[in-house]
Motif scaffolding. Structure first.
Motif, short mmCIF file in Angstrom:
data_model
loop_
_atom_site.label_atom_id
_atom_site.label_comp_id
_atom_site.label_asym_id
_atom_site.label_seq_id
_atom_site.Cartn_x
_atom_site.Cartn_y
_atom_site.Cartn_z
N ALA A 69 2.79 -5.63 13.63
CA ALA A 69 2.74 -6.66 12.58
C ALA A 69 4.16 -6.99 12.14
O ALA A 69 4.61 -6.54 11.09
N PRO A 70 4.91 -7.76 12.95
CA PRO A 70 6.29 -8.09 12.59
C PRO A 70 6.37 -8.73 11.21
O PRO A 70 5.55 -9.58 10.86
N GLY A 71 7.35 -8.31 10.44
CA GLY A 71 7.48 -8.77 9.06
C GLY A 71 7.02 -7.75 8.05
O GLY A 71 7.34 -7.86 6.86
N THR A 72 6.26 -6.74 8.50
CA THR A 72 5.88 -5.65 7.60
C THR A 72 7.14 -4.95 7.11
O THR A 72 8.04 -4.65 7.89
N VAL A 73 7.19 -4.69 5.82
CA VAL A 73 8.35 -4.06 5.21
C VAL A 73 8.05 -2.59 4.96
O VAL A 73 7.06 -2.24 4.30
N ILE A 74 8.89 -1.70 5.50
CA ILE A 74 8.78 -0.26 5.29
C ILE A 74 9.71 0.14 4.15
O ILE A 74 10.92 -0.14 4.20
N ILE A 75 9.16 0.80 3.13
CA ILE A 75 9.93 1.20 1.94
C ILE A 75 9.83 2.70 1.78
O ILE A 75 8.73 3.25 1.72
N THR A 76 10.98 3.38 1.71
CA THR A 76 10.97 4.83 1.54
C THR A 76 11.10 5.18 0.07
O THR A 76 11.92 4.60 -0.66
N GLU A 77 10.30 6.15 -0.35
CA GLU A 77 10.31 6.64 -1.74
C GLU A 77 10.89 8.05 -1.72
O GLU A 77 10.23 9.00 -1.32
N THR A 78 12.18 8.16 -2.09
CA THR A 78 12.87 9.45 -2.10
C THR A 78 13.65 9.56 -3.41
O THR A 78 14.72 8.98 -3.55
N ASN A 79 13.07 10.31 -4.33
CA ASN A 79 13.65 10.43 -5.68
C ASN A 79 14.74 11.49 -5.65
O ASN A 79 14.55 12.62 -6.09
N VAL A 80 15.89 11.11 -5.11
CA VAL A 80 16.96 12.06 -4.81
C VAL A 80 18.31 11.39 -5.15
O VAL A 80 18.36 10.19 -5.43
N PRO A 81 19.41 12.15 -5.12
CA PRO A 81 20.71 11.53 -5.35
C PRO A 81 20.96 10.33 -4.44
O PRO A 81 20.47 10.26 -3.31
N PHE B 96 0.85 -1.20 0.00
CA PHE B 96 0.00 0.00 0.00
C PHE B 96 0.88 1.24 0.00
O PHE B 96 1.98 1.25 0.55
N ASP B 97 0.33 2.31 -0.56
CA ASP B 97 0.94 3.62 -0.45
C ASP B 97 0.45 4.32 0.81
O ASP B 97 -0.76 4.42 1.03
N PHE B 98 1.38 4.81 1.60
CA PHE B 98 1.06 5.68 2.73
C PHE B 98 1.49 7.09 2.31
O PHE B 98 2.67 7.44 2.38
N VAL B 99 0.53 7.87 1.83
CA VAL B 99 0.83 9.22 1.32
C VAL B 99 0.92 10.13 2.55
O VAL B 99 -0.05 10.78 2.95
N CYS B 100 2.10 10.14 3.15
CA CYS B 100 2.24 10.69 4.49
C CYS B 100 2.65 12.16 4.53
O CYS B 100 2.57 12.78 5.61
N ASN B 101 3.06 12.74 3.43
CA ASN B 101 3.53 14.13 3.46
C ASN B 101 2.41 15.15 3.30
O ASN B 101 2.48 16.25 3.85
N HIS B 102 1.37 14.80 2.57
CA HIS B 102 0.35 15.79 2.21
C HIS B 102 -0.99 15.11 1.96
O HIS B 102 -1.05 13.89 1.80
N MET B 103 -2.04 15.92 1.91
CA MET B 103 -3.35 15.38 1.58
C MET B 103 -4.14 16.41 0.78
O MET B 103 -3.72 17.55 0.59
N LEU C 81 6.30 4.63 1.87
CA LEU C 81 6.19 5.99 2.40
C LEU C 81 6.45 6.96 1.25
O LEU C 81 7.59 7.17 0.84
N ASP C 82 5.38 7.56 0.76
CA ASP C 82 5.45 8.41 -0.43
C ASP C 82 6.02 9.78 -0.08
O ASP C 82 5.59 10.41 0.89
N ALA C 83 6.96 10.26 -0.92
CA ALA C 83 7.53 11.62 -0.79
C ALA C 83 7.96 11.91 0.64
O ALA C 83 7.85 13.03 1.13
N VAL C 84 8.49 10.91 1.30
CA VAL C 84 8.70 10.98 2.75
C VAL C 84 9.82 11.95 3.14
O VAL C 84 9.85 12.46 4.26
N GLY C 85 10.73 12.23 2.22
CA GLY C 85 11.86 13.08 2.55
C GLY C 85 11.49 14.51 2.93
O GLY C 85 12.28 15.22 3.57
#
Length: 570
Positions: A272-284, A136-143, A237-241
């Motif tokens: 929920a052990p085993g859940t994978v957290i993935i950061t989406e940061t389109n940066v260098p 799932f996408d967690f659009v955490c920066n804005h709404m 984690l969308d646009a999390v940076g």
């Protein structure tokens, strides 16, 4: 069943993170509300998640409303389509934002807790969960500016007065990193007639949340817990940076942003052990990998944003030197982390991740070459007033193609690029437009008015099935070739995300990758990244070419233009 017992170190870790972010601003009442919500969620989750990852993990990226039918809603149709076409190929489905939304194809969320009614409901998500693992996408920066939360703010309802970031427009914000060529602040009128300028990193319809407000954190943790309860195995984690703002700084990658991610990670680990957290940061690249933290306390995976443009650069220059040099430098902080690899996505091919790897002139040459072949480009504003290309908008099929190519030539480069993706260490993800062999959707760009629509086409289910079933068509051939590669990859432990990886160039146009599993299985991959036949010496005699299905009898290997081999040591 009551709440599962806490491990004391988990609770202490969460409390310490709260102290580090908020100090005394996070009150005893806030903490009680947070831990009550966590306890409740722990008591409701019964299904255990997979621990870690292996070679069988390959993710399909798709929209929930990807396919349409006159008599059924898109999620129900997708479930049927997945069962027929993709279940035997993929282990996970990344459903791009499926909540009610107002813009940006879902990334301007109106209500985090609902499924967009035009797409389906949570029962459809549950049905898909029975077939596959979910991301799932967690659009955490804005709404969305159309959300109830934002309307409550505009109406000045108690409890919402600090949900969003008010800023004096005279404040010096010149140091802020800008991902878009759009205003950073947007004026809004409140119910009492006063005007407030609010932080809008991405658009005037995407209002940044104010994480300095404890109530915002509680509300967003509630979203995270809801997604865990609904079965999300991976959380993106969308646009999390951009999540924490401090005027006078770049407002990206700030220390408190990293602390908030660690907090989300700690909560997911507890519930929920085993859940994978993935950061989406389109940066260098250097900034991107910082989100792995110490290897056990922040993201489990980071998007490998440098891979898509480096593969394009290699193909267009017919030179794998830069790709190889970068790949040789890849290191992870622990075996509890890995890469989330991809070539195409709902966004364009980001160019910032090339900066620091390729000279700017090489990046601009790649942009120019792709523009000449029909790609579109999005730009960003720089602090000095100049602008730079931010992303290339194109399907990956067309990004690899020349306009006068035959389908055979397109498919050869397309196959090679995806074989590189599937050979690299990490978990690979394939965008649905790629596996369906989609071409640039210029009609979609014209209709919707933004460049990213070029690679976001939606389909009539019956029509696309007919095209995929048409033997010899580009779509059918792309689907079958890529599906066969993925299935083959999933059968071999040498492709485990954590297996040993070495990479070298035999000459500028020939790339050699060796993957070695813990049980000793070894696969040597050879890639001819050129339009000329290549003759190379490699220590693969006595092996078996898994893709081309023949024994390799000699150290000398002849590779056709754009050919790839996976040679298993016997």
């Amino acid at each position: 069943m009551g709440p599962l017992p806490w491990k004391s170190e988990m609770k202490e870790k969460i409390n310490q993170l709260l102290n580090d972010v908020y100090a005394d601003a996070f009150s005893a009442a806030h903490r009680e509300a947070l831990f009550t919500a966590i306890d409740r969620s722990k008591s409701l989750i019964t299904q255990q998640r997979k621990q870690g990852w292996d070679e069988s993990d390959v993710v399909l990226i798709t929209y929930a409303d990807q396919f349409h039918h006159a008599e059924q809603k898109p999620l129900a149709i997708f479930n049927q389509f997945y069962q027929k076409w993709f279940k035997s190929v993929f282990s996970h489905v990344h459903l791009l934002p499926f909540c009610p939304w107002s813009s940006d194809d879902g990334f301007s969320v109106i209500d985090y807790h609902r499924v967009a009614p035009e797409s389906g409901d949570w029962n459809d998500i549950a049905e898909l969960k029975r077939q596959t693992k979910l991301m799932f996408d967690f659009v955490c920066n804005h709404m969305s500016a159309k959300s109830e939360w934002f309307n409550n703010y505009l109406q000045q309802k108690p409890g919402f007065e600090n949900f969003f970031i008010e800023m004096d427009p005279e404040t010096d914000l010149s140091a802020v990193t800008r991902p878009r060529a759009l205003p950073l602040l947007t004026p809004f009128t409140l119910s009492d007639g006063s005007v407030r300028h609010l932080w809008t990193t991405f658009s005037e319809d995407q209002i940044d949340l104010n994480y300095a407000c404890p109530e915002v954190l509680l509300a967003m943790v509630d979203v995270l817990l809801h997604y865990l309860l609904q079965g999300a195995d991976y959380i993106r984690l969308d646009a999390v940076g951009f999540m924490w703002k401090t005027p006078g700084t770049s407002c990206i990658h700030l220390e408190k942003t990293h602390l908030l991610i660690k907090l989300f990670r700690a909560i997911a680990d507890a519930v929920a052990p085993g859940t994978v957290i993935i950061t989406e940061t389109n940066v260098p690249h250097k900034d991107n990998i910082s989100y792995l933290g110490n290897g056990s306390d922040e993201a489990h995976m980071v998007y490998q944003f440098s891979l898509p443009p480096l593969v394009l650069h290699s193909v267009h220059s017919q030179d794998a030197t830069a790709l190889c040099r970068w790949a040789q430098s890849l290191t992870l902080p622990s075996d509890k982390t890995t890469w989330f690899n991809f070539l195409a996505s709902h966004d364009g091919v980001g160019l910032n991740p090339l900066r620091g790897i390729l000279p700017e002139d090489d990046i601009l040459q790649l942009v120019d070459k792709l523009q000449q072949q029909g790609a579109l480009v999005n730009w960003k504003n720089n602090p000095d007033g100049s602008r730079s290309p931010y992303e290339i908008n194109v399907t990956y099929m067309d990004a690899l193609s020349r306009q006068d190519d035959s389908d055979d030539e397109r498919l050869a480069r397309f196959t090679l690029a995806h074989a590189i993706l599937l050979t690299f260490p990490g978990v690979p993800a394939v965008y649905i437009q790629s596996i369906m062999g989609s071409r640039n959707d210029y009609a979609g760009v014209e209709k919707l008015g933004y460049n990213r629509a070029i690679n976001r086409q939606k389909y009539d289910a019956a029509e696309i099935e007919q095209q995929l079933s048409a033997s010899g068509s580009l779509r059918s051939r792309a689907y079958h070739i890529l599906s066969q590669l993925i299935v083959l990859r999933r059968q071999h432990k040498a492709f485990h995300p954590d297996s040993q990886f070495t990479i070298q160039t035999l000459n500028p146009s020939v790339l050699l990758i060796t993957r070695t599993a813990n049980d000793g299985e070894e696969i040597t991959a050879l890639f001819n990244i050129s339009d000329k036949e290549q003759h190379v010496d490699a220590n693969v005699q006595g092996g078996f070419d898994l893709i081309n299905k023949h024994a390799v009898m000699d150290t000398s290997v002849t590779l056709r233009p754009w050919q790839v081999t996976w040679i298993k040591k016997q």
